[in-house]
Every structure is written in structure tokens, then in C-alpha cells.
Design an enzyme around this catalytic site. Structure first.
Site, PDB file in Angstrom:
ATOM      1  N   ARG A   1      13.636  -5.988   3.782  1.00  0.00           N
ATOM      2  CA  ARG A   1      12.654  -6.719   4.571  1.00  0.00           C
ATOM      3  C   ARG A   1      11.320  -6.330   3.945  1.00  0.00           C
ATOM      4  O   ARG A   1      10.879  -5.185   4.033  1.00  0.00           O
ATOM      5  CB  ARG A   1      12.733  -6.312   6.044  1.00  0.00           C
TER       6      ARG A   1
ATOM      7  N   GLU B   1       8.238 -10.841   5.519  1.00  0.00           N
ATOM      8  CA  GLU B   1       7.302 -10.915   6.628  1.00  0.00           C
ATOM      9  C   GLU B   1       6.082 -11.666   6.102  1.00  0.00           C
ATOM     10  O   GLU B   1       5.272 -11.114   5.371  1.00  0.00           O
ATOM     11  CB  GLU B   1       6.901  -9.527   7.114  1.00  0.00           C
TER      12      GLU B   1
ATOM     13  N   ASP C   1       7.530  -6.040   3.596  1.00  0.00           N
ATOM     14  CA  ASP C   1       6.403  -5.954   4.512  1.00  0.00           C
ATOM     15  C   ASP C   1       5.177  -6.661   3.933  1.00  0.00           C
ATOM     16  O   ASP C   1       4.876  -6.532   2.745  1.00  0.00           O
ATOM     17  CB  ASP C   1       6.091  -4.468   4.760  1.00  0.00           C
TER      18      ASP C   1
ATOM     19  N   HIS D   1       0.846  -1.193   0.000  1.00  0.00           N
ATOM     20  CA  HIS D   1       0.000   0.000   0.000  1.00  0.00           C
ATOM     21  C   HIS D   1       0.881   1.242   0.000  1.00  0.00           C
ATOM     22  O   HIS D   1       2.086   1.164   0.257  1.00  0.00           O
ATOM     23  CB  HIS D   1      -0.906   0.019   1.239  1.00  0.00           C
TER      24      HIS D   1
END
Length: 554
Positions: A199, A243, A201, A104
Site C-alpha cells: 500500500r 493512496e 503512501d 519522506h
């Protein structure tokens, strides 16, 4: 090949630039301050730094509402400051990973502003729209109890837009090839500025089908392979740490059968079972979680952690186990969040007991994967439950007993420094612990060094040994003709137990304690009798300290 897989035996340190060190006195940390603390991080011994979002953002969700992917938020500095930081990290042998938040954007992003203002905008299809409010709009919220819907009406667009997270974070239409191309462009941009990976999300949401007609979204796993291919083309040893809180049976969909998708994933299954083990002194569910997630491609790795910047999500635990963890570590309603988790830092969860805190980190560092720690963990920082939602565990780093814990010259930092109680900065800070040989800080430095010198844990095969007691966890790792054994006593009392080590060529008759020096010799039947204090732990090498001479070639 081994150098390319540096993440298999690494130690990753997660920090928020805004909460680490402020140099310009505005109450918000910045890259200049982070650079001044690089020698501290180098001394700690970490292999890589994971930066939480620092790109331009309105800051309504701690930077996870990005409004410009190609710039640094002015509060933290400039792109020049960022490049100086990555250079400083490289000089100290530290790699830099950054958050990639592409499920997003912020509602303030220029793409969304254009999309909502004109149905013919080139960015209209970069988001997910519906003329009518979908029937399932009140399902699938990431933040239940705080978030009311996943679809919000926008008057300017005269349509509803989809948002898995807060309403100011409209979801990108990641199935759109133009959006995917933009994600690759974002990755390439930051790789060029010195980062060693990302990383990523909310990966399951990034790859899920989105739309008003979608009731059971399927995952577009091929997208992960495209991300991986692009990254390896741009920088051969760069990685993606995903994640993805998913069930073990779908692990290979994220890693790829041939290890051609995500390099690393956080192991939420083991994390939740670990907290149950700590709460109940029963390691059996933890052993099952380790076994369920043990099979993975040779190039893949798990990220092991205790706490992170979000709540401790217990949603995968059986209801009775979840309640056990709530009762032990978060009994108050103000300690719980989103009907599924605990919003505290580790030290107050364990009542500040140094035995339990150290045992928890020893356990996490000895699990099959790469340990990930968070800023403040090394000094056992506390939390401020008066702050809303997850901000309670995102307070500024406590450096000294100087005003505002040495974090800022401002009298009003963006998030308040912890002042009162046993976790106030007068009691918990880096400067005091640096001078105390037995402090949490110095202990964790030794643990990091020991973990890096035990590559068997990152690379080897793991097996759980029978101790005859569910509260005693014994894990053995074998790799290249060497073996490491780590044992933990989850009981609040001393326990003596016997352990049999089988296998030829492993030197199992002699255990060399590499942490405290308490060695063990097997009896004439090959059994070791070990005594562990309450919440005690031991790290052993099998055979002797000449393991480097015995290590076989690849």
C-alpha cells in the site's frame, strides 16, 4: 490471468502490529502476538492483510517516520519473526501487503543525518534543500492547524529542507534516479521476505516535482510504471494499492491507459459521497461518484472503505454537503481534524445503532471494488477522543474482558485500551461476540463469505437502477451471464418501492435473497415490489442459485 488478478475479488484487512496483540508485556503489539491471532483472521475469511508501518522508527507519527527501511522495529520483533508471520499467513491462504512510505523518511534516518552534516554527502541530493526560505513555505501543508510550514531551517545543514508532512519527516527527492533505485531495492527486499505487494503512501506527493522554485508541481507519472514493471518482474501477482486522493479525471494517469501503473487505488470520491448519502438519505451524489469512477482499465481495481487509520477526509465534498456530514457524524470540535475531516471510528459516528452500522458495511461491501476493513471494525470498536489527533481511533484491539482487553500483560500499554462507556472492552470484545450468533463479528463473517461468493461485484459492470426514491440505492452487477442486485434503504423508516429489471437472459423475474431468504417474484409486467425496513438492505441473485452452472467461460 484471473489468478494473477486475485485482488479483483478480495477482502483486505488493515491492522497495526503495535495495536493487535502483545506477547512480551511491553505494552506494544508484536509479530509473535499477530501470529497467535492468525487463526482468528483466517476464520474471519479475509483474503489479504495490510500491515501499517512496522519498520524501525522513532514512532513520532505511528511508524510513518521510517528510520530504517530494511529492518523491523525492535518493539515488534525481528526480521525472523516477520518471515515466520508471512509463512503463517501463506499457510492459511492469506496474502500480506505492507505500507511503502517513501515520500519522506524520519529525520533520524542515517540518510538525512549524513545529508545535513555534509554538503558533499552522497545523500545530500536525496532530499530537497533551499538556501532561503521559499515564499510559499506556508502553503501546501498536509496537516493544517497542526503543521505551520513545509520548509524548516536546519542549522547543521545551514539550509531549509522541504517536508510535506511534519518537520521530522523530510521529503525524499524522488526525482533523483538514485532515490528511485533505492525505492525499487526496498520493494525487492520485502518481496523476497514473502509480501504480496504494497500500500503506497501519499502517491501524489511521491511523484510530484519538489523544490523551492516549484509553485505548481507536475506529476511524474512515468515513475509509477517503473514501480509496476519492477514489481511484476520480481513477483508476477504482487500489487500496489495506491493512496491517491485525486479527482476522477486523473484516475487513468495513476492506473495507466493500458493498466500498466497502479493495480489498485482507494476510491476517496465514492467514500466521501457515501458518508453524505448516509447522513442525508440521498444517494444521488453517490451514484454520480460511482459513475465518474466507473471507467478504468480491465486490470485495475478500486479499494472501497468506510474508515481508515486517518481522519475521514471530506475535502472533496461541496461545502453544504460537508457540513451535513459534520452535523450528522462529527458535530463537536473535538471530533474534527485538520479543518477537513472527522477523526472518529464508524460505530460512535452512527451512535452505536447496529442497524446503521451493518447497513454501512453492507453498502461498502456492495460497491464496485474490493472492500478494505480495519481491525476492530468487525466488533464495532469505538474511539477515545481524549487522545491527540488520529490516535483516538488507533487504540488496542479488544479481545476479551481480561485486564487490558486481553491485549497485553502490561498495566500501561503504549496507547490506552478503551475502558469506560459503551465502547469499553467490557462491552465490546471478540470473546463475547464470538459466542453471540447475532453479534457484529458473526454477521461480518457472513458478509465476507457472501461477498467472496459474489464475484460479479468485483469483476462485473455496475449500473444504478431507478427506484423513484433518492433514499433507495439499487446497484446491479452483470458478469459472465450472471447478475447480482443489491438494494439499500437510507431512510430511518420502512419503504416500499417498485423495481423493473430489464435485459434478456438475466432471470430478472425471480430474485433470490442470498442474505436472509426473502425472495421476490415479478408481477405480470415484470415489476418487483420490495419492502425494506428502516436502514434495511437486501442482496439478490437474479434467476436462481444455479448461477455457477450458468456462468459462461471467459
Amino acid at each position: 490471468m484471473i489468478n494473477d488478478l486475485w485482488y479483483k475479488n478480495a477482502v483486505i484487512y488493515c491492522l497495526s502490529v503495535g495495536s493487535f496483540q502483545d506477547t512480551d508485556g511491553d505494552g506494544v503489539g508484536d509479530f509473535q502476538g499477530l501470529m497467535r491471532r492468525m487463526d482468528y483472521l483466517g476464520g474471519l475469511g479475509v483474503t489479504a492483510i495490510w500491515l501499517m508501518p512496522f519498520q524501525t522508527s522513532p514512532g513520532r507519527d505511528d511508524g510513518y517516520d521510517v528510520s530504517d527501511y530494511y529492518n523491523v522495529d525492535p518493539r515488534y520483533g525481528s526480521l525472523g519473526d516477520f518471515v515466520e508471520f508471512t509463512h503463517a499467513a501463506k499457510q492459511r491462504g492469506i496474502r500480506v501487503l505492507i505500507d511503502l512510505v517513501v515520500n519522506h523518511t524520519s529525520s533520524e534516518h542515517a540518510w538525512f543525518k549524513s545529508a545535513r552534516s555534509d554538503p558533499d554527502s552522497r545523500y545530500r541530493d536525496w532530499y530537497v534543500w533551499s538556501e532561503k526560505k521559499p515564499a510559499n513555505a506556508n502553503k501546501g501543508m498536509v496537516f493544517p492547524g497542526v503543521q505551520k510550514s513545509t520548509w524548516t531551517y536546519d542549522e547543521k545543514a545551514a539550509a531549509y529542507y522541504f517536508h510535506r508532512f511534519y518537520d521530522f519527516q523530510p521529503d525524499l527527492n524522488t526525482a533523483n534516479p538514485l532515490v528511485q533505485a533505492e525505492i525499487l531495492k526496498i520493494m525487492g527486499f520485502w518481496i523476497q521476505l514473502g509480501v504480496s505487494g504494497f500500500r503506497m503512501d501519499a502517491v501524489p506527493f511521491v511523484i510530484a516535482e519538489k523544490g523551492a522554485e516549484v509553485t505548481k508541481p507536475s506529476e511524474q507519472y512515468g515513475m509509477l510504471r517503473r514501480f509496476r514493471e519492477f514489481l511484476q518482474w520480481r513477483k508476477g501477482d504482487a500489487i500496489i494499492l495506491a493512496e491517491a486522493n485525486v479527482l476522477p479525471e486523473t484516475d487513468f494517469e495513476y492506473f495507466g491507459d493500458d493498466g500498466d501503473r497502479m493495480h489498485m487505488m482507494f476510491n476517496f470520491q465514492v467514500n466521501q459521497s457515501m458518508f453524505y448519502a448516509l447522513a442525508s438519505a440521498d444517494a444521488r451524489p453517490l451514484v454520480k461518484a460511482i459513475e465518474k469512477t466507473s471507467v478504468r482499465p480491465a486490470t485495475a481495481q478500486w479499494g472501497m472503505f468506510l474508515r481508515n487509520h486517518d481522519e475521514l477526509d471530506l475535502g472533496r465534498l461541496p461545502e453544504t454537503h460537508r457540513q451535513t456530514v459534520f452535523d450528522a457524524f462529527g458535530p463537536g470540535k473535538d471530533m474534527q481534524l485538520y479543518d477537513r475531516g472527522i477523526r472518529r471510528r464508524l460505530a460512535p459516528m452512527l451512535d452505536g445503532d447496529p442497524r446503521r452500522i451493518r447497513q454501512a458495511y453492507s453498502l461498502m461491501f456492495s460497491l464496485p471494488g474490493t472492500p478494505v476493513i480495519r481491525y476492530g471494525d468487525e466488533i464495532a470498536m469505538g474511539d477515545d477522543l481524549s487522545l491527540p489527533e488520529r490516535n483516538c481511533a488507533r487504540t488496542p484491539m479488544q479481545w476479551s474482558i481480561e485486564p487490558q482487553a486481553g491485549f497485553t500483560k502490561s498495566s500501561k500499554p503504549e496507547l490506552p485500551v478503551i475502558v469506560d462507556g459503551p465502547y469499553g472492552y467490557h462491552h465490546v470484545n471478540v470473546a463475547d461476540q464470538r459466542r453471540d450468533a447475532d453479534s457484529m463479528l458473526n454477521w461480518l463473517e457472513r458478509l465476507i463469505r457472501m461477498r467472496k461468493e459474489a464475484p460479479e461485484i468485483g469483476w462485473g459492470d455496475c449500473v444504478s437502477l431507478d427506484t423513484g426514491d433518492p433514499g433507495i440505492l439499487a446497484l446491479r452487477y452483470d458478469w459472465r451471464n450472471n447478475s447480482v442486485l443489491v438494494v439499500h434503504n437510507l431512510h430511518p423508516k420502512p419503504v416500499e418501492f417498485e423495481l423493473q429489471l430489464d435485459g434478456e437472459g438475466t432471470g430478472g423475474n425471480k430474485l433470490i435473497d442470498i442474505m436472509d431468504g426473502g425472495n421476490s417474484e415479478a408481477d405480470d409486467k415484470g415489476r418487483h415490489t420490495l419492502l425494506l425496513d428502516a436502514y434495511g438492505y437486501r442482496w439478490y441473485r437474479l434467476g436462481g442459485l444455479d448461477y455457477l452452472l450458468r456462468r459462461s467461460e471467459v
